[in-house]
Design an enzyme around this catalytic site. Structure first.
Site, mmCIF file in Angstrom:
data_model
loop_
_atom_site.group_PDB
_atom_site.id
_atom_site.type_symbol
_atom_site.label_atom_id
_atom_site.label_comp_id
_atom_site.label_asym_id
_atom_site.label_seq_id
_atom_site.Cartn_x
_atom_site.Cartn_y
_atom_site.Cartn_z
ATOM 1 N N ARG A 1 8.694 -23.366 1.482
ATOM 2 C CA ARG A 1 8.260 -24.776 1.472
ATOM 3 C C ARG A 1 8.503 -25.497 2.802
ATOM 4 O O ARG A 1 8.596 -26.725 2.836
ATOM 5 C CB ARG A 1 8.921 -25.571 0.341
ATOM 6 C CG ARG A 1 8.537 -25.139 -1.035
ATOM 7 C CD ARG A 1 7.036 -25.305 -1.307
ATOM 8 N NE ARG A 1 6.727 -24.872 -2.645
ATOM 9 C CZ ARG A 1 6.409 -23.613 -2.965
ATOM 10 N NH1 ARG A 1 6.309 -22.692 -2.022
ATOM 11 N NH2 ARG A 1 6.165 -23.268 -4.216
ATOM 12 N N SER B 1 5.442 -30.266 -8.318
ATOM 13 C CA SER B 1 6.898 -30.161 -8.444
ATOM 14 C C SER B 1 7.541 -31.244 -7.594
ATOM 15 O O SER B 1 7.246 -31.339 -6.400
ATOM 16 C CB SER B 1 7.384 -28.799 -7.964
ATOM 17 O OG SER B 1 6.797 -27.801 -8.753
ATOM 18 N N GLU C 1 10.272 -32.632 -2.919
ATOM 19 C CA GLU C 1 9.219 -31.896 -2.222
ATOM 20 C C GLU C 1 8.185 -32.850 -1.596
ATOM 21 O O GLU C 1 7.779 -32.644 -0.462
ATOM 22 C CB GLU C 1 8.539 -30.954 -3.221
ATOM 23 C CG GLU C 1 7.836 -29.804 -2.553
ATOM 24 C CD GLU C 1 7.157 -28.878 -3.550
ATOM 25 O OE1 GLU C 1 7.850 -28.046 -4.144
ATOM 26 O OE2 GLU C 1 5.938 -29.003 -3.716
HETATM 27 C C1 LIG Z 1 -0.615 -30.936 -9.928
HETATM 28 C C2 LIG Z 1 -0.053 -30.432 -8.616
HETATM 29 C C3 LIG Z 1 0.295 -29.101 -8.480
HETATM 30 C C4 LIG Z 1 0.808 -28.612 -7.272
HETATM 31 N N1 LIG Z 1 1.142 -27.291 -7.177
HETATM 32 C C5 LIG Z 1 1.657 -26.803 -6.030
HETATM 33 C C6 LIG Z 1 2.027 -25.425 -5.932
HETATM 34 O O1 LIG Z 1 1.871 -24.652 -6.864
HETATM 35 N N2 LIG Z 1 2.570 -24.999 -4.759
HETATM 36 C C7 LIG Z 1 2.731 -25.824 -3.688
HETATM 37 O O2 LIG Z 1 3.215 -25.353 -2.649
HETATM 38 N N3 LIG Z 1 2.380 -27.124 -3.750
HETATM 39 C C8 LIG Z 1 1.856 -27.634 -4.890
HETATM 40 N N4 LIG Z 1 1.514 -28.963 -4.973
HETATM 41 C C9 LIG Z 1 1.739 -29.845 -3.815
HETATM 42 C C10 LIG Z 1 0.467 -30.069 -2.947
HETATM 43 O O3 LIG Z 1 -0.692 -29.856 -3.693
HETATM 44 C C11 LIG Z 1 0.424 -29.185 -1.717
HETATM 45 O O4 LIG Z 1 1.568 -29.364 -0.935
HETATM 46 C C12 LIG Z 1 -0.832 -29.475 -0.851
HETATM 47 O O5 LIG Z 1 -1.010 -28.453 0.079
HETATM 48 C C13 LIG Z 1 -0.756 -30.809 -0.133
HETATM 49 O O6 LIG Z 1 -1.983 -30.989 0.528
HETATM 50 P P1 LIG Z 1 -2.638 -32.406 0.687
HETATM 51 O O7 LIG Z 1 -3.888 -32.224 1.477
HETATM 52 O O8 LIG Z 1 -2.790 -33.070 -0.621
HETATM 53 O O9 LIG Z 1 -1.543 -33.135 1.578
HETATM 54 P P2 LIG Z 1 -1.027 -34.659 1.476
HETATM 55 O O10 LIG Z 1 -0.351 -34.877 0.169
HETATM 56 O O11 LIG Z 1 -2.118 -35.596 1.828
HETATM 57 O O12 LIG Z 1 0.069 -34.670 2.648
HETATM 58 C C14 LIG Z 1 1.277 -33.950 2.479
HETATM 59 C C15 LIG Z 1 1.988 -33.861 3.836
HETATM 60 O O13 LIG Z 1 1.220 -33.048 4.724
HETATM 61 C C16 LIG Z 1 0.833 -33.794 5.876
HETATM 62 N N5 LIG Z 1 -0.554 -33.409 6.195
HETATM 63 C C17 LIG Z 1 -1.598 -33.324 5.319
HETATM 64 N N6 LIG Z 1 -2.701 -32.931 5.978
HETATM 65 C C18 LIG Z 1 -2.329 -32.756 7.274
HETATM 66 C C19 LIG Z 1 -3.025 -32.365 8.451
HETATM 67 N N7 LIG Z 1 -4.322 -32.063 8.444
HETATM 68 N N8 LIG Z 1 -2.333 -32.306 9.620
HETATM 69 C C20 LIG Z 1 -1.012 -32.601 9.654
HETATM 70 N N9 LIG Z 1 -0.302 -32.975 8.582
HETATM 71 C C21 LIG Z 1 -0.968 -33.058 7.406
HETATM 72 C C22 LIG Z 1 0.946 -35.257 5.486
HETATM 73 O O14 LIG Z 1 1.186 -36.074 6.612
HETATM 74 C C23 LIG Z 1 2.143 -35.208 4.543
HETATM 75 O O15 LIG Z 1 3.316 -35.189 5.298
HETATM 76 C C24 LIG Z 1 0.986 -29.481 -6.174
HETATM 77 C C25 LIG Z 1 0.649 -30.844 -6.315
HETATM 78 C C26 LIG Z 1 0.121 -31.311 -7.522
HETATM 79 C C27 LIG Z 1 -0.263 -32.744 -7.651
#
Ligand SMILES: Cc1cc2nc3c(=O)[nH]c(=O)nc-3n(C[C@H](O)[C@H](O)[C@H](O)COP(=O)(O)OP(=O)(O)OC[C@H]3O[C@@H](n4cnc5c(N)ncnc54)[C@H](O)[C@@H]3O)c2cc1C
Length: 353
Positions: free
Chosen positions: A167, A242, A344
């Site tokens: 992570r 999570s 997280e």
């Molecule tokens: C229902 C659910 C289930 C999930 N299951 C999992 C799982 O099984 N495993 C897991 O690891 N995670 C899980 N997650 C967490 C999440 O989906 C992941 O971490 C996902 O990759 C986040 O991507 P995002 O585009 O939504 O990022 P955001 O939520 O928009 O941003 C998260 C972080 O990443 C940074 N960020 C985003 N995009 C960029 C970019 N292009 N450049 C630089 N920084 C950036 C943001 O600044 C922030 O700090 C889950 C979330 C939910 C809601």
């Protein structure tokens, strides 16, 4: 570009928790030139920047964000190029992650099938080295294309330069806020066998030898049963996934945790070996043993009835409600087990937690 920048844009609907105030300025960037222009706008106006992807791993403050929110909306997946039995593909940071997984599985490319159903964009996946069901994104990433805010230029960081671990990566630790991911390059195995190592998947398939498509379908089914796939009809999926990481501790610290737990009459603290020196403790187990069961309610927030690690917005919740529940859970786990649960999701726009 200036015409694309909007003011006072509500952010809640851009997140899976559906919580948070407004961005003072907001722009969705669709190409690399627009990233540079947005950065220049922020510099000229002395604005802080927050990079938003799909909003699935953030908790945004009720006060919103007093700066520029830059949402990465560069979409698209390249045609795959074959080299040494591997298929090389590049996806824009704003591509929906699960769309990318579906395409890989469709093309019979192995390496991301267990990561089916994770919400968010491609650009968010390297940030916390997304992982699930025995697979991590770092296993297939070749390089990450970024805009370096320090040198104000684009570059490609090789997998080995990203510091991937459980992570974490340099993007959420040592170099947090430095890089803006614009695209991610992957190498997947042509016609490889799916990775069936995780207990839930092994139980699901037994002795069968599933295809990549069957594996994706199974992951989606198991995740849906745990409300870990976003579904507007499922109130338990109004979460950030999570909420806590599984603590990884040294064996000495683990002995201390067991000793502390005994004081509350708790024996056999669950753990999994990480390496010779450390073990991982399931945060879900700690939370349940500390007294927070699935379905726990605290006003407008609570714990999913299908997953004890997911804090959910039960309707109309504020960021403060979420923080209060987070603090209560952390304090109780600290008291019972002498271990700190680390959240997280990323907290955005808060002065203090
Ligand atoms: C229902 C659910 C289930 C999930 N299951 C999992 C799982 O099984 N495993 C897991 O690891 N995670 C899980 N997650 C967490 C999440 O989906 C992941 O971490 C996902 O990759 C986040 O991507 P995002 O585009 O939504 O990022 P955001 O939520 O928009 O941003 C998260 C972080 O990443 C940074 N960020 C985003 N995009 C960029 C970019 N292009 N450049 C630089 N920084 C950036 C943001 O600044 C922030 O700090 C889950 C979330 C939910 C809601």
């Amino acid at each position: 570009m200036a015409s694309k920048i909007e003011e006072n844009v509500p952010l809640a609907e851009l997140t899976t928790l559906k919580i948070g105030g407004k961005a003072r300025f907001f722009v969705a960037v669709e190409n690399e030139a627009e990233i540079i222009e947005a950065i220049q706008f922020a510099a000229q106006n002395r604005l802080k920047i927050f990079i938003l992807g799909g909003g699935s791993n953030v908790l945004i403050a009720d006060e919103g964000f007093d700066g520029l929110v830059l949402q990465l909306a560069l979409k698209g997946i390249s045609n795959s190029q074959e080299k040494d039995g591997l298929a090389h593909l590049t996806a824009g940071a704003g591509t929906d992650w699960d769309e990318f997984v579906a395409l890989c599985v469709e093309k019979n490319l192995q390496g991301v099938e267990c990561l089916s159903g994770i919400p968010g964009f491609v650009g968010g996946t390297p940030v916390q080295n997304v992982g699930a069901y025995g697979q991590e994104i770092s296993e297939t990433i070749v390089s990450v294309r970024v805009f370096d805010r320090k040198t104000e230029s684009f570059l490609d960081l090789l997998n080995s330069q990203c510091g991937f671990a459980y992570r974490t990566s340099i993007f959420n630790t040592t170099e947090a806020n430095r890089y803006i991911v614009s695209a991610v390059a992957f190498a997947l195995k042509l016609g490889g066998e799916p990775k069936i190592v995780y207990r839930d998947l092994r139980n699901y398939f037994g002795d069968a030898k599933p295809t990549l498509k069957e594996t994706r379908a199974a992951v989606l089914k198991i995740r849906s049963e745990k409300s870990m796939v976003i579904n507007p009809q499922d109130p338990n999926s109004q979460s950030a996934g999570s909420f806590f990481k599984n603590p990884i501790v040294t064996r000495e610290k683990f002995a201390e945790i067991e000793e502390q737990a005994e004081k509350s009459g708790i024996k056999n603290v669950q753990s999994f070996q990480v390496d010779e020196k450390s073990v991982k403790i399931p945060a879900a187990w700690l939370i349940e043993k500390a007294g927070f069961q699935k379905g726990y309610r605290d006003g407008r927030v609570g714990i999913s009835t299908n997953h004890s690690l997911a804090i959910i917005n039960r309707g109309g919740a504020s960021a403060r409600d979420v923080l209060d529940l987070k603090n209560v859970i952390q304090a109780k786990v600290r008291e019972v087990f002498a271990v700190e649960l680390l959240p997280e999701p990323i907290f955005v726009g808060f002065r203090e937690n």
